[in-house]
Design a protein around this motif. Sequence first.
Motif, mmCIF file in Angstrom:
data_model
loop_
_atom_site.group_PDB
_atom_site.id
_atom_site.type_symbol
_atom_site.label_atom_id
_atom_site.label_comp_id
_atom_site.label_asym_id
_atom_site.label_seq_id
_atom_site.Cartn_x
_atom_site.Cartn_y
_atom_site.Cartn_z
ATOM 1 N N ALA A 62 0.860 -1.337 -0.102
ATOM 2 C CA ALA A 62 0.292 -0.046 -0.203
ATOM 3 C C ALA A 62 0.775 1.317 0.027
ATOM 4 N N TYR A 63 2.387 0.992 0.481
ATOM 5 C CA TYR A 63 2.755 2.410 0.625
ATOM 6 C C TYR A 63 3.422 2.874 -0.637
ATOM 7 N N GLY A 64 4.207 1.351 -1.322
ATOM 8 C CA GLY A 64 4.221 2.513 -3.179
ATOM 9 C C GLY A 64 3.425 2.942 -3.135
ATOM 10 N N GLY A 65 2.009 2.882 -3.742
ATOM 11 C CA GLY A 65 1.399 3.704 -3.741
ATOM 12 C C GLY A 65 0.899 5.090 -3.676
ATOM 13 N N VAL A 66 1.540 5.807 -2.760
ATOM 14 C CA VAL A 66 1.607 6.806 -1.525
ATOM 15 C C VAL A 66 2.959 6.987 -2.419
ATOM 16 N N TYR A 67 4.242 6.125 -2.154
ATOM 17 C CA TYR A 67 5.220 6.910 -2.485
ATOM 18 C C TYR A 67 5.345 7.192 -3.820
ATOM 19 N N ILE A 68 4.488 6.409 -5.225
ATOM 20 C CA ILE A 68 4.697 7.454 -6.023
ATOM 21 C C ILE A 68 3.838 8.250 -6.824
ATOM 22 N N VAL A 69 2.729 8.904 -5.601
ATOM 23 C CA VAL A 69 1.951 9.983 -5.834
ATOM 24 C C VAL A 69 3.418 11.079 -5.084
ATOM 25 N N ALA A 70 4.387 10.834 -4.315
ATOM 26 C CA ALA A 70 4.422 11.319 -3.647
ATOM 27 C C ALA A 70 6.322 12.142 -4.453
ATOM 28 N N SER A 71 6.566 11.112 -5.279
ATOM 29 C CA SER A 71 7.331 11.391 -6.418
ATOM 30 C C SER A 71 7.506 11.834 -7.287
ATOM 31 N N ILE A 72 6.353 12.365 -7.841
ATOM 32 C CA ILE A 72 5.685 13.122 -8.750
ATOM 33 C C ILE A 72 5.122 13.864 -8.479
ATOM 34 N N LEU A 73 5.130 14.510 -7.008
ATOM 35 C CA LEU A 73 5.057 15.650 -5.898
ATOM 36 C C LEU A 73 6.748 16.338 -6.088
ATOM 37 N N TRP A 74 7.788 15.153 -5.913
ATOM 38 C CA TRP A 74 8.732 15.635 -5.879
ATOM 39 C C TRP A 74 9.530 16.293 -7.273
ATOM 40 N N LEU A 77 7.199 20.045 -6.968
ATOM 41 C CA LEU A 77 8.178 20.429 -5.896
ATOM 42 C C LEU A 77 9.307 20.491 -6.404
ATOM 43 N N VAL A 78 10.252 20.481 -6.202
ATOM 44 C CA VAL A 78 11.379 20.067 -5.479
ATOM 45 C C VAL A 78 12.811 19.902 -7.159
ATOM 46 N N GLU A 79 12.157 19.523 -8.231
ATOM 47 C CA GLU A 79 13.142 19.458 -9.588
ATOM 48 C C GLU A 79 12.152 20.529 -10.657
ATOM 49 N N ASN A 80 11.207 21.058 -10.312
ATOM 50 C CA ASN A 80 10.531 21.741 -11.168
ATOM 51 C C ASN A 80 10.157 21.546 -12.884
ATOM 52 N N SER A 81 9.749 20.235 -12.781
ATOM 53 C CA SER A 81 9.185 19.880 -13.827
ATOM 54 C C SER A 81 7.372 19.176 -13.621
ATOM 55 N N LYS A 82 7.105 20.148 -14.620
ATOM 56 C CA LYS A 82 5.698 19.749 -14.175
ATOM 57 C C LYS A 82 4.952 18.432 -15.313
ATOM 58 N N PRO A 83 4.950 18.000 -14.056
ATOM 59 C CA PRO A 83 3.786 16.575 -14.015
ATOM 60 C C PRO A 83 3.321 16.332 -15.515
ATOM 61 N N ASP A 84 2.888 15.753 -16.198
ATOM 62 C CA ASP A 84 2.306 14.797 -17.428
ATOM 63 C C ASP A 84 0.736 14.719 -16.974
ATOM 64 N N ARG A 85 0.048 14.201 -18.034
ATOM 65 C CA ARG A 85 -1.510 14.141 -17.611
ATOM 66 C C ARG A 85 -0.649 11.982 -17.781
ATOM 67 N N TRP A 86 -0.008 11.685 -17.931
ATOM 68 C CA TRP A 86 -0.118 10.805 -17.773
ATOM 69 C C TRP A 86 0.889 9.768 -16.673
#
Length: 107
Positions: A62-74, A77-86
């Motif tokens: 279950a943590y894996g899903g949370v980690y993926i969402v947090a990685s996209i936020l990272w 917010l940190v790497e200044n690379s806007k996530p795309d729709r995928w």
Amino acid sequence: MLTILVYAGATVAEIAGCFSFWAWLRLDKSALWIIPGMASLALFAYLLTFVDTTAAGRAYAAYGGVYIVASILWLWLVENSKPDRWDVTGAVICLVGAAVILLPTRA
């Protein structure tokens, strides 16, 4: 509520710990970056022991899903690379999967 806080703390600890290695090996930072990184990864593992489930594998899955969402936020917010729709679609699918794994009451 405790599980959400545990996952949030574990996510920050894991991403920070992994990023310390990334910074050292990919961004030419000092090898000393791995010292707080290792402490952060140890904190991550410790925090996951507080998830309210009878099986460690279920907490990790279950943590894996949370980690993926947090990685996209990272990424955003940190790497200044806007996530795309995928990125966003995949993250939502993973978070739904994490909820399916963790939330049902089991007999």
